[in-house]
Write an enzyme that holds these catalytic residues in place. Structure first.
Site, PDB file in Angstrom:
ATOM      1  N   LEU A  72       6.481   2.801   1.972  1.00 32.52           N
ATOM      2  CA  LEU A  72       7.445   1.676   1.558  1.00 32.52           C
ATOM      3  C   LEU A  72       9.081   1.936   2.454  1.00 32.52           C
ATOM      4  O   LEU A  72       9.681   3.110   2.869  1.00 32.52           O
ATOM      5  CB  LEU A  72       8.108   1.306   0.432  1.00 32.52           C
ATOM      6  CG  LEU A  72       7.688   1.034  -0.581  1.00 32.52           C
ATOM      7  CD1 LEU A  72       8.324   1.154  -2.123  1.00 32.52           C
ATOM      8  CD2 LEU A  72       6.333   0.190  -0.777  1.00 32.52           C
ATOM      9  N   HIS A  73       8.713   1.346   2.735  1.00 30.95           N
ATOM     10  CA  HIS A  73      10.401   0.704   4.098  1.00 30.95           C
ATOM     11  C   HIS A  73      10.854  -0.208   3.946  1.00 30.95           C
ATOM     12  O   HIS A  73      10.890  -1.381   2.595  1.00 30.95           O
ATOM     13  CB  HIS A  73       8.680   1.205   5.709  1.00 30.95           C
ATOM     14  CG  HIS A  73       8.444  -0.469   5.488  1.00 30.95           C
ATOM     15  ND1 HIS A  73       8.653  -0.828   6.108  1.00 30.95           N
ATOM     16  CD2 HIS A  73       6.740   0.232   5.994  1.00 30.95           C
ATOM     17  CE1 HIS A  73       7.090  -2.100   5.750  1.00 30.95           C
ATOM     18  NE2 HIS A  73       6.416  -1.143   5.930  1.00 30.95           N
TER      19      HIS A  73
ATOM     20  N   GLY B 129       4.663 -10.393   4.702  1.00 33.02           N
ATOM     21  CA  GLY B 129       5.770  -9.834   5.562  1.00 33.02           C
ATOM     22  C   GLY B 129       4.834 -11.188   7.253  1.00 33.02           C
ATOM     23  O   GLY B 129       4.228 -10.991   7.266  1.00 33.02           O
TER      24      GLY B 129
ATOM     25  N   LYS C  32       5.457 -10.072   9.865  1.00 35.63           N
ATOM     26  CA  LYS C  32       4.204  -8.625  10.779  1.00 35.63           C
ATOM     27  C   LYS C  32       3.221  -8.546  10.913  1.00 35.63           C
ATOM     28  O   LYS C  32       2.300  -8.856  12.190  1.00 35.63           O
ATOM     29  CB  LYS C  32       4.991  -7.660  10.739  1.00 35.63           C
ATOM     30  CG  LYS C  32       5.106  -6.391  10.875  1.00 35.63           C
ATOM     31  CD  LYS C  32       5.168  -5.510  10.598  1.00 35.63           C
ATOM     32  CE  LYS C  32       3.740  -4.082  11.645  1.00 35.63           C
ATOM     33  NZ  LYS C  32       2.625  -4.033  10.791  1.00 35.63           N
ATOM     34  N   ASP C  33       2.447  -9.143   9.971  1.00 33.48           N
ATOM     35  CA  ASP C  33       1.313  -9.260   9.637  1.00 33.48           C
ATOM     36  C   ASP C  33       1.153 -10.658   9.380  1.00 33.48           C
ATOM     37  O   ASP C  33       0.022 -10.572   8.585  1.00 33.48           O
ATOM     38  CB  ASP C  33       0.509  -8.848   8.216  1.00 33.48           C
ATOM     39  CG  ASP C  33       0.856  -6.826   8.405  1.00 33.48           C
ATOM     40  OD1 ASP C  33       0.689  -6.059   9.617  1.00 33.48           O
ATOM     41  OD2 ASP C  33       1.723  -6.505   7.328  1.00 33.48           O
TER      42      ASP C  33
ATOM     43  N   SER D 278       6.833  -0.776   9.287  1.00 32.39           N
ATOM     44  CA  SER D 278       5.502  -0.742   9.123  1.00 32.39           C
ATOM     45  C   SER D 278       5.635   1.151   8.787  1.00 32.39           C
ATOM     46  O   SER D 278       6.069   1.930   9.073  1.00 32.39           O
ATOM     47  CB  SER D 278       4.038  -1.069  10.579  1.00 32.39           C
ATOM     48  OG  SER D 278       3.412  -0.335  10.389  1.00 32.39           O
ATOM     49  N   SER D 279       4.647   0.970   7.465  1.00 29.21           N
ATOM     50  CA  SER D 279       4.359   2.278   7.092  1.00 29.21           C
ATOM     51  C   SER D 279       3.429   3.291   8.342  1.00 29.21           C
ATOM     52  O   SER D 279       3.926   4.216   7.943  1.00 29.21           O
ATOM     53  CB  SER D 279       2.780   1.816   5.997  1.00 29.21           C
ATOM     54  OG  SER D 279       3.820   1.083   5.306  1.00 29.21           O
TER      55      SER D 279
ATOM     56  N   HIS E  18       9.738  -3.435   2.626  1.00 26.65           N
ATOM     57  CA  HIS E  18       9.190  -3.993   1.780  1.00 26.65           C
ATOM     58  C   HIS E  18      10.484  -3.560   1.084  1.00 26.65           C
ATOM     59  O   HIS E  18      10.257  -5.051   0.276  1.00 26.65           O
ATOM     60  CB  HIS E  18       8.521  -2.148   1.353  1.00 26.65           C
ATOM     61  CG  HIS E  18       7.312  -2.201   1.971  1.00 26.65           C
ATOM     62  ND1 HIS E  18       6.804  -1.610   2.885  1.00 26.65           N
ATOM     63  CD2 HIS E  18       5.813  -3.141   1.781  1.00 26.65           C
ATOM     64  CE1 HIS E  18       5.760  -0.932   2.796  1.00 26.65           C
ATOM     65  NE2 HIS E  18       4.755  -2.002   2.500  1.00 26.65           N
TER      66      HIS E  18
ATOM     67  N   MET F 239       0.740  -1.486   0.064  1.00 22.90           N
ATOM     68  CA  MET F 239      -0.294  -0.498   0.132  1.00 22.90           C
ATOM     69  C   MET F 239       0.844   0.825   0.075  1.00 22.90           C
ATOM     70  O   MET F 239       0.841   2.417   0.252  1.00 22.90           O
ATOM     71  CB  MET F 239      -1.096  -0.053   1.727  1.00 22.90           C
ATOM     72  CG  MET F 239      -2.178  -1.111   1.240  1.00 22.90           C
ATOM     73  SD  MET F 239      -3.965  -0.851   2.056  1.00 22.90           S
ATOM     74  CE  MET F 239      -2.396  -1.051   3.055  1.00 22.90           C
TER      75      MET F 239
HETATM   76  O1  PAF Z   1      -0.607  -5.462   3.648  1.00 23.18           O
HETATM   77  C1  PAF Z   1      -0.456  -4.922   3.092  1.00 23.18           C
HETATM   78  O2  PAF Z   1      -0.140  -3.638   3.127  1.00 23.18           O
HETATM   79  C2  PAF Z   1      -2.422  -4.833   2.538  1.00 23.18           C
HETATM   80  O3  PAF Z   1      -3.006  -5.482   3.143  1.00 23.18           O
HETATM   81  C3  PAF Z   1      -2.135  -5.862   0.954  1.00 23.18           C
HETATM   82  C4  PAF Z   1      -1.574  -7.070   1.273  1.00 23.18           C
HETATM   83  C5  PAF Z   1      -1.262  -5.196  -0.410  1.00 23.18           C
HETATM   84  C6  PAF Z   1      -3.291  -5.813   1.132  1.00 23.18           C
HETATM   85  O4  PAF Z   1      -4.280  -4.127   0.983  1.00 23.18           O
END
Ligand code: PAF
Length: 271
Positions: free
Chosen positions: A29-30, A143, A145-146, A181-182, A33, A26
């Site tokens: 970027l960090h 990742g 983290k999520d 995290s963003s 990513h 989304m």
């Molecule tokens: O982890 C994220 O940034 C978002 O949930 C994703 C996987 C790009 C879906 O919008």
């Protein structure tokens, strides 16, 4: 790096390849990513990164609006990383078609963040399902983290028998321990210190719990976290990361899952 804003031109180009390695983002970027992208670049396929702040996965309008965006900086970074393709779709490009597959939402979606962010995982799986149908990637990089998101996307891909492998990538942390995290972009200096102290607290707490389960005393932990500067705690739970069963007695194989707020900024982690 070729940039695409619509799926017709994107598909014309990427379907010339034998396969694609896909890194959905989304933006904002960090280092987390960047690490996913570097891993993807090592695969045998060309790397496609998407940037799309998906409104359907935000339960509050304000949260969607305040989500960090920095498209110019992101494009610069991606050019430097020499990825092959960047896809920045419009809302219509993603949502203006009927999907072949229905989203499969595993029951684990009701736990942890699912209890506090109504419709969040439905929104994540909806958009990921659409991206998969547009791009038909061979690999998708996500990742840890999520972790809950990663688990649910894997379950959807398995259940719908989609030919795409999920590559799980480790959580990248700043030197102060905070998981990249963003949303960290919204933290000020003091709040960064609070988040860092909370990470270190949880890290040593986990060690103690491994030795003696009675340290998992939730009321005391919540009090400690508030004293460290957490404004609100959505949850703090311990799960076995393979089975996703709650740990009820002494065990070595678990992660502490947390979602908490510093002022109005919501952070999640698993340690
Ligand atoms: O982890 C994220 O940034 C978002 O949930 C994703 C996987 C790009 C879906 O919008």
């Amino acid at each position: 790096m070729k940039i695409f804003k619509d799926k017709q031109n994107l598909q014309k180009e990427i379907f010339k390849n034998k396969g694609i390695s896909f890194v959905p983002t989304m933006g904002g970027l960090h280092k987390g990513h960047i690490s996913l992208i570097k891993k993807s670049k090592k695969s045998k396929f060309k790397t496609l990164v998407s940037i799309f702040v998906n409104p359907k996965q935000f339960s509050k309008k304000g949260d969607f609006k305040s989500y960090p965006r920095n498209i110019k900086k992101d494009i610069k970074q991606l050019k430097k990383l020499k990825i092959s393709y960047l896809y920045i779709p419009t809302f219509k490009d993603i949502y203006g078609f009927k999907t072949i597959e229905h989203v499969y939402l595993d029951k684990f979606s009701k736990k942890l963040c699912g209890k506090f962010r109504k419709g969040h995982f439905e929104g994540v799986l909806n958009v990921v399902n659409r991206f998969i149908e547009i791009i038909k990637p061979k690999y998708i990089f996500l990742g840890k983290k999520d972790y809950q998101q990663l688990y649910l996307i894997k379950k959807h891909i398995e259940k719908r028998k989609i030919k795409c492998k999920v590559i799980e990538c480790k959580t990248i942390r700043e030197n102060n321990g905070i998981a990249c995290s963003s949303r960290n972009l919204n933290l000020n200096k003091n709040q960064i210190k609070v988040a860092s102290n909370i990470y270190h607290y949880l890290y040593s707490l986990k060690k103690k719990i491994k030795k003696n389960y009675s340290f998992f005393y939730i009321n005391k932990i919540k009090k400690d976290l508030k004293n460290l500067g957490a404004s609100k705690i959505d949850y703090l739970e311990n799960y076995n990361v393979k089975s996703f069963k709650k740990i009820k007695r002494q065990s070595k194989k678990f992660n502490l899952f947390i979602a908490y707020y510093i002022k109005n900024i919501r952070l999640i982690d698993n340690i």
